[in-house]
Design an enzyme around this catalytic site. Structure first.
Site, short mmCIF file in Angstrom:
data_model
loop_
_atom_site.label_atom_id
_atom_site.label_comp_id
_atom_site.label_asym_id
_atom_site.label_seq_id
_atom_site.Cartn_x
_atom_site.Cartn_y
_atom_site.Cartn_z
N LYS A 76 -4.72 -8.71 -2.98
CA LYS A 76 -4.04 -9.74 -3.53
C LYS A 76 -2.87 -9.95 -2.69
O LYS A 76 -2.74 -11.42 -2.19
CB LYS A 76 -3.40 -9.50 -4.79
N THR A 77 -2.27 -9.07 -1.96
CA THR A 77 -1.18 -9.36 -1.01
C THR A 77 -1.74 -10.10 0.29
O THR A 77 -1.24 -11.09 0.85
CB THR A 77 -0.26 -8.11 -0.69
N ASP A 121 4.61 -10.75 -6.77
CA ASP A 121 3.77 -9.75 -6.88
C ASP A 121 4.04 -8.99 -8.39
O ASP A 121 5.35 -9.20 -8.63
CB ASP A 121 3.84 -8.47 -6.08
N THR A 170 -1.65 -6.80 -11.85
CA THR A 170 -2.79 -5.79 -12.41
C THR A 170 -3.13 -5.79 -13.83
O THR A 170 -4.14 -5.50 -14.16
CB THR A 170 -2.33 -4.39 -11.87
N ARG A 229 -8.22 -0.24 0.06
CA ARG A 229 -7.01 0.28 0.46
C ARG A 229 -7.37 1.95 0.61
O ARG A 229 -6.81 2.56 1.50
CB ARG A 229 -6.03 0.12 -0.52
#
Length: 356
Positions: A76-77, A121, A170, A229
């Site tokens: 997302k980032t 965020d 999230t 990640r």
């Protein structure tokens, strides 16, 4: 690469935790793709977002506001930064927990440049007053700043330059409908398939100057819980093992041996995950058992078991949440190499849980 807070300090140190630590943040900065063409996975999201951005550039206008939802570590980032790069605009990064008052948000909005991208965020954790101010800012590009208190308070309208808000969450279900409806484009990011993670690993290995063969990449991808990640974090730990214990080349055997040292098994379960399953199977015969009792049995806080371990176990089909408590599935018994009790094999009133 293509990329909520835990409730337990130890949980944040898990190798398979999808929440970024400082080391992850530093490495991700170097591994992040710079445009949509480099971004791996999320094919539908990339295609749809590409159309939105190209249309905005053709009109010479700012892009619609974008909402990205999905689990931590899926990108997302990274996508927010790509949106800014594709639009040729600067980006401002902040988070919902950092905005506790409407004044905090007003200060950020009033300093934005025309066309700038504001990445927010964990937007669902923003305070309610700030959230209500954001409605008008997103829709009319203006905010009302309240000066004074009581009967003498005055609302001063403040015009804002056109900007693009990129919200990430999230837990999309916690967003109020008025806020969610103000986003012109909404995308949900899915967990990655092993083949996609293999591509992620090969790309990251190239950038990190790590030698890895296809079998080694496949072994790491299979233990990465569908999250880029985590794949990058496992790759770095396997790299360390290969440099110390071998000749630096990551093969399937080297990857398997390295991840055995770090207690990450073939399905991506770590010590905490297996501890929960082993307690459920060995101490409680597969359940049902209450969450608090299960947490005591593994020596963890209730919130840690519920928020850190359970989501992945449920997604993998190893554990079921029922009104009577937590229940192990047949797959859990098979994964740990154990035989279910005869009462459970015969059903014992639980057959309807598994479609038997």
């Amino acid at each position: 690469m293509n990329w909520d807070d835990t409730t337990d300090a130890d949980a944040a140190e898990r190798l398979v935790d999808s929440v970024a630590d400082r080391e992850d943040q530093a490495v991700e900065a170097a591994l992040r793709p710079k445009d949509l063409g480099e971004f791996i996975g999320q094919e539908k999201v990339r295609e749809q977002l590409d159309l939105v951005l190209r249309a905005a550039r053709a009109r010479g206008a700012t892009s619609d506001h974008v909402l990205l939802s999905g689990a931590p570590g899926l990108g997302k980032t990274t996508l927010s930064m790509i949106i800014a790069a594709e639009m040729g605009a600067p980006i401002r990064i902040t988070s919902g927990p950092a905005i506790q008052h409407a004044g905090d948000l007003a200060a950020i909005l009033s300093s934005l440049q025309e066309g700038e991208v504001l990445f927010l965020d964990e937007i669902h954790r923003m305070s309610r007053p700030a959230e209500e101010m954001l409605y008008m800012a997103m829709e009319d590009f203006r905010v009302d700043v309240i000066v004074g208190k009581g009967p003498g308070a005055t609302a001063i309208p403040l015009e804002l330059p056109p900007f693009t808000l990129v919200g990430a969450t999230t837990r999309a279900g916690l967003l109020p409908p008025p806020l969610r409806d103000r986003f012109g484009f909404t995308a949900h990011m899915e967990f990655y398939e092993p083949a996609e993670l293999e591509r992620v690993i090969h790309r990251s290995a190239g950038l990190l100057d790590v030698e890895i063969d296809p079998a080694g990449a496949a072994e790491i991808a299979g233990r990465s819980r569908g999250t880029p990640r985590i794949a990058n974090r496992l790759l770095r730990r396997v790299r360390d093992y290969a440099q110390v214990k071998a000749d630096g080349l990551i093969t399937r055997d080297i990857a398997a041996a390295a991840l055995a040292v770090y207690e990450v098994d073939a399905r991506g379960l770590d010590r905490l995950d297996r501890g929960v399953l082993e307690a459920l199977l060995n101490l409680f015969g597969g359940g049902p058992v209450g969450l608090s009792t299960l947490a005591v049995a593994v020596g963890e806080e209730r919130e840690t078991v519920e928020e850190v371990a359970e989501p992945f176990l449920v997604r993998e089909g190893l554990l079921a949440r029922t009104p009577r408590g937590r229940v192990a599935t047949p797959a859990a018994w098979a994964h740990l190499g154990l035989t279910p009790p005869r009462s459970q094999s015969a059903g014992n009133g639980q057959g309807d849980l598994f479609g038997a």
